[in-house]
Write a protein that holds these residues in place. Sequence first.
Motif: not given
Lengths: 220, 227
Positions: A154-162
């Motif tokens: 989740k962190i990896q995925e959402s980090l890219a979208k911040l």
Amino acid sequence: MLRKIIDTVDKPSQSTAKVAVLNTAEKRSDEWSLLLIAVGETRDRQAFAKLFKHFAPLLKSFSEASRHQGWYPGLSEDLVQEVMIKVWQKAAGYNAEKASATTWIYTVARNCRIDMLRRKSNTQHLPLENEDYWHEPDEETPVTLLRQKRNGDKIQESLAKLPKEQDEILRKVYLEGKSHAEASQELGLPLGTVKSRVRLALQKMQILVSPEFQEELPHE
Amino acid sequence: MSNQINFHPDRSMLVEFSAGTLETALTICVSAHLHFCDQCRSELLSLDQLGSQLMSDAKPSDIDESLLDTVMAKIDEAELAQVNSKGSARVPVNEKPSSFPFSVNKLIESTEHSATWSRLNSSLDIARLKTGQDKFEVALHRLCAGGKAPKHDHQGIEYTVVLKGSLSDERSVYSEGDFLVRQPGDIHQPMGGQNSECICLSALSAPIKLTSPLGFLMKPWLQIRPM
Ligand SMILES: [Zn+2]
């Protein structure tokens, strides 16, 4: 080579506690964690070389990003060496149930970086090394491997979208090593804005699981 | 640890702890709180995962081909040195699970001549800890059961973690693991829980001012003295 390590790990003859854990449903199967386990259990130099090849360039980059006071470029290579030596020496204590190899190596690097800075800037004798503050009580960790894995994804995925400004602040805090106060000065933003940007980012990544926490707020 | 913890360090403190940018004295306090608090430990793990993700996402730097050999040589050297001095090699023994945080126990041990209690008043003792920084005085306070600390206000900020027993003040009751912050200007008079003594870890940033009539007697004791 990886194949070989996986074979070793899966072999029932190597039935140490850690291997048994890996044979349960919640396997930690990423390449780096298996290599780190191999280093810890059999002092496998080839496995270590592979870890080195992957992590040393990341560690150097992590260290070059540092904008701590008193940091100079020559320290970067020292940090890579010191961290990788610690990785070898402490691998036996690595617990795959608690963290992935990448997270574990990040914490080793963070602690080394702080200790190197303290040694440089402090004339007083420091009684504790930074890793002493991260010492965990010996008890079952409440966080399951599965949840950790989900968290990580989740962190990896959402980090890219911040949004850019949240991403920027996280990098300042974690990579450059700026305190919130320093970041607020540099960006010309009020401290409260910096804190709330960080908090928003963490909420998006679902890292803050206890928003209802009572904090000791200034008493007015 | 099973008790219910009601007060936690604020999240930005935990972020700075995870990023390694928190001041030493506050790092000690947060570390002591984490010893008791499952929830904060689990959030810390996620924060560390975030840190490792940020590290992995960065553009890798070039590494000199020979560095691996250099590192292996140093590793071999260190292991050889260890074998040669086998008699003195001390295996770090994890002492029996103690109810105190590891970091605090280590500070107690490593304070010169080991930390010692000195008496502040009939119900309050203090033991200063050597921490190698000079912004805060880090100390243990021991309040006997039902004992009262002198009423005081703060010119600086004070962080407190309850390590053993409980205490209360005008606002609330605090038990093991609770993390308190007292701002400059706050006046309070903590009281030890009725059933057992209370031991706290605290980091104090500037002299506190006593407000009770006989307070001046304490004054010399309450000057902060970081060590
Ligand atoms: Zn907590």
